[in-house]
Scaffold this motif. Structure first.
Motif, mmCIF file in Angstrom:
data_model
loop_
_atom_site.group_PDB
_atom_site.id
_atom_site.type_symbol
_atom_site.label_atom_id
_atom_site.label_comp_id
_atom_site.label_asym_id
_atom_site.label_seq_id
_atom_site.Cartn_x
_atom_site.Cartn_y
_atom_site.Cartn_z
ATOM 1 N N ASP A 19 48.679 37.285 30.074
ATOM 2 C CA ASP A 19 50.012 36.763 30.414
ATOM 3 C C ASP A 19 51.068 37.266 29.432
ATOM 4 O OD1 ASP A 19 49.127 35.380 32.631
ATOM 5 O OD2 ASP A 19 48.754 33.522 31.540
ATOM 6 N N PHE A 48 49.328 39.896 35.512
ATOM 7 C CA PHE A 48 49.003 38.704 36.305
ATOM 8 C C PHE A 48 47.514 38.743 36.649
ATOM 9 C CE2 PHE A 48 48.565 36.429 40.365
ATOM 10 C CZ PHE A 48 49.142 35.205 40.023
ATOM 11 N N TYR A 73 44.081 37.299 38.370
ATOM 12 C CA TYR A 73 43.701 36.427 39.485
ATOM 13 C C TYR A 73 42.204 36.598 39.723
ATOM 14 C CZ TYR A 73 44.370 33.637 43.696
ATOM 15 O OH TYR A 73 44.341 32.630 44.625
ATOM 16 N N GLN A 113 45.331 30.221 39.122
ATOM 17 C CA GLN A 113 45.326 31.607 39.592
ATOM 18 C C GLN A 113 43.906 32.021 39.991
ATOM 19 O OE1 GLN A 113 48.792 32.454 36.289
ATOM 20 N NE2 GLN A 113 47.155 33.916 36.449
ATOM 21 N N LEU A 134 48.982 38.216 47.752
ATOM 22 C CA LEU A 134 49.413 38.226 46.356
ATOM 23 C C LEU A 134 50.501 39.253 46.078
ATOM 24 C CD1 LEU A 134 45.970 37.905 44.516
ATOM 25 C CD2 LEU A 134 47.785 36.200 44.563
#
Length: 747
Positions: A694, A699, A701, A724, A745
């Motif tokens: 982060d 990002f 997931y 996430q 996404l």
């Protein structure tokens, strides 16, 4: 490699598995003699009877440590290992070796490392327990914890501060084993309080990169910066200097009034660079110490005058750091005032508003400025002026044993050793080490490991260089197998294509001045025709083309290839690995259609010493038969050390120039490994790795596959990824769900 393995003389299977990789790193860093010493040291450590951990730690850490501090430090390291082995502190050998490389990178020189080892030996000797004060029997409670915390401590303290921090712990908790362990593991409040008290100044290691850029950008110099400690020489404090091994600077500079520690480093470097650029060594055999000192002061001022000409702002910095002695501060009747007179003259040569009234001082200051007004002058010319000054101003009292030192030390200047040469036998016999050369026919296989920290949630700190990640290209299989999987899902692919057409960027950007393009650029074509009719050479770039705009995404698909993927999915005859192959193939096809840059990699681990990272597709590759062949050869095995794999994947993804960076982690189980006995340890490390992603603008997931419909399977995933993540409990639908999830996404 066979000869090296024979020299190592070990039967540990864990060492054999990583031997080629650690040797690749060692051969790239060490000399031939260094390789022999490295293998011999590893062999001795393997025979200590402490298991495989110390040997693995040394083989992984020493090449990096040697690169930072030099191979000459190995005997000192082995001497400490032997002393620990002969004492009750043998268990501290492993944590010592595990943190050797990060400690060496902070210290940067063998002299600094020796000071660190001396601190360690003092801690060992004073905290190891004994029976009736005669025979040491009980190990030091704080020594292993100290080794584990050493990199973190050296990130904040100089060696002097570290010595004071250790001394406080020994003095107050020598007879309290539990409290001693809490102190040296930084768990107690007073350990943190003393740490804060000892923190001061600007550490060289923290600003080394800035100073390196400063040297290269302003002065076109790129020499190596080597720190030294000012805490261990009580009689004569070290002074900055440079030699063939690099530029030596103090490990810390405190702020001096309004001048920051960083600016003090800049002033010192500028002064030394000036000497390297304009000074010439003088033969000094027939000059007295007083004469040499005067020459050094005058030459320092010549160099700084030339530096100020190039960068006028340096005058403010030099004058702020240069002492300004009071004219009547030294009594020539009782004290040698030579240094005092030279310091005043030095100030007068740099400061037009010095305010001194001495006739000789002002006379020679005027002569100096007259010489410098004619050009750069030379060391020889300035030395003649300095000798004339000494002859004119010398006094009988200059020979007095009592010397006036107040306000005479200009601490940003080096010791001027480069100004002098002496006519002595043996000068021509200096030898220089030859750089490491790869012998003809010698082969280096594989890539050296990358070392990553691991989060220790119990101590709330990182274990530095804890996990070793070995990367390689995935083996090849049959690309036709992937083509058959795509054909099997032809109906799904048609539905996906309709969704992809909606996701594709619709904005068009015109690209003009193309020799070949999709249509004619009328403006350029008419201009070229006019040039042709007028007899000038026409511009042939009369076409234009278009590209879509509006989607800037980079994707990393990270696949868990642990042993559990060989299990069959509930309600299916296929294994989780086979279903993952189908899903990844469809997803890769879909991303290729969208035009997003993406990479695919797999990982598994066999202890922290052997985390394997396998490249399946790189960002620069297209979705072609080579990539399909690697995907077809996917195999599952070993364990899941997820945090190290995510950090290594982020190393590549963070370098992509994209507005959005997406890392998809496809896994079927919680992080675990055979050497992690606390089941929360690797979960917490993966959670910390997600926080690091982060911070890097990535990002993450997670797509978690629940093969056996286990209750609460999403608990640990939520602990790691927050919100996430998606848990897919009907894994047979993975080929359909994964591409759809990606599209959702990246809308």
């Amino acid at each position: 490699m066979a000869a090296y393995w024979k020299q190592l003389d070990t039967r540990f299977p864990q060492v054999e598995e990583v031997f080629d990789d650690v040797m690749a790193e060692a051969l790239a860093v060490l000399t031939r003699e260094g390789i022999g010493a490295y293998l011999e040291a590893a062999r001795l450590i393997g025979k200590l009877g402490r298991g495989v951990e110390p040997m693995l730690a040394f083989m992984e850490e020493w090449p990096s440590a040697a690169k930072a501090i030099g191979e000459s430090a190995l005997p000192a390291v082995m001497a400490l290992v032997q002393r620990l082995q002969k004492s009750p502190n043998g268990k501290a050998i492993t944590p010592f070796l595990q943190t050797l490389a990060p400690v060496a990178r902070r210290l940067q020189s063998p002299e600094q490392l020796q000071h660190y080892l001396d601190i360690t030996l003092d801690l060992k000797a004073r905290t190891t327990g004994s029976i009736h004060g005669h025979h040491t029997t009980f190990p030091s409670p704080g020594l292993p914890a100290f080794f584990a915390q050493a990199p973190a401590l050296l990130n904040q303290l100089t060696l002097a501060g570290l010595r004071n921090w250790v001394e406080y712990g020994i003095r107050n908790y020598r007879t309290h084993p539990e409290r001693q362990q809490d102190y040296f593991s930084l768990q107690s409040a007073d350990a943190r309080a003393v740490l804060q008290r000892e923190r001061h100044g600007t550490l060289l290691v923290d600003v080394e990169r800035k100073l390196d850029l400063y040297l290269r950008g302003l002065w076109q110099d790129s020499d190596h910066l080597v720190p030294y400690s000012t805490a261990f020489d009580e009689i004569r404090k070290p002074v900055p200097y440079y030699d063939k091994l690099g530029i030596r600077l103090p490990d810390v500079y405190d702020d001096a009034g309004d001048i920051s520690g960083l600016d003090r480093y800049r002033a010192t470097l500028a002064h030394m660079v000036g000497h390297r650029r304009w000074s010439e060594a003088q033969v000094a055999d027939n000059w007295s110490p007083f004469q040499r000192m005067a020459v050094e002061f005058f030459e320092d001022c010549r160099i700084e005058t030339l530096l100020i000409r190039e960068y006028p702002g340096l005058r403010r910095l030099f004058l702020a750091l240069h002492p300004k002695p009071l004219e009547a501060a030294c009594d020539p009747e009782t004290t040698s005032c030579l240094r005092h007179r030279m310091a005043m003259l030095s100030r007068a040569l740099l400061d037009p508003d010095h305010g001194y009234t001495g006739a000789d001082l002002n006379d020679y200051a005027a002569r100096f400025h007259t010489i410098m007004a004619q050009g750069e002058s030379s060391t020889r010319e300035i030395a003649a002026l300095a000798l004339a000054y000494v002859a004119k101003t010398r006094r009988q009292s200059d020979q007095f044993a009592r010397v006036h030192f107040d306000d005479t030390v200009v601490d940003y200047r080096d010791d001027n050793r480069q100004l002098w040469k002496f006519i002595e036998a043996g000068d021509e016999e200096e030898a220089f080490d030859e750089p490491r050369k790869i012998e003809p026919g010698e082969e280096i296989r594989g890539l050296p490991p990358r070392h990553y920290p691991e989060w220790d949630y119990g101590g709330q700190t990182y274990r530095p260089d804890w996990a070793s990640v070995y990367e390689a290209l995935h083996p090849h299989g049959n690309p036709a197998d992937i083509d058959r999987l795509l054909a099997k899902h032809g109906a799904l692919a048609k539905r996906l294509k309709k969704m992809l057409d909606l996701l594709k960027p619709q904005d068009k950007v015109r690209i003009r001045y193309q020799e070949e393009g999709s249509e004619l650029d009328l403006d350029v074509a008419i201009r070229s025709l006019i040039d042709f009719k007028g007899g000038a050479t026409p511009d042939p770039r009369i076409n234009m083309s278009h590209r879509t705009d509006g989607r800037d995404i980079a994707v990393m698909l990270l696949l868990d290839l642990s042993e559990s993927l060989n299990d069959k999915a509930t309600g299916s005859e296929q294994t989780i690995l086979e279903l993952s192959q189908e899903a990844v193939s469809l997803l890769a096809w879909a991303i290729e259609k969208l035009g997003d840059p993406f990479a695919i990699a797999g990982f598994h681990s066999n202890t922290r010493h052997d985390v394997r990272y396998l490249h399946i597709k790189g960002y620069g590759e297209r979705w072609n038969d080579d990539v399909k062949a690697r995907l077809a050869a996917m195999e599952a095995g070993y364990s899941t050390r997820m945090g190290a794999a995510m950090r290594h994947a982020a190393h590549y993804l963070a370098a992509r120039p994209a507005d959005k960076k997406l890392m998809l982690i496809l896994t079927d189980g919680k992080p675990s490994d055979v050497d992690a006995h606390d089941e929360r340890l690797l979960i917490e490390d993966a959670r910390q790795a997600v926080k690091e992603l982060d911070q890097q603008g990535i990002f993450p997931y997670c797509i978690s596959l629940d093969a056996n419909l286990r209750p609460g399977a999403d608990n640990y995933v939520g602990d790691i990824f927050g919100r996430q993540f998606t848990v897919i409990d009907r894994i047979e639908r993975l080929p359909e769900r994964l591409p759809q999830l990606f599209m959702a996404l990246t809308k």
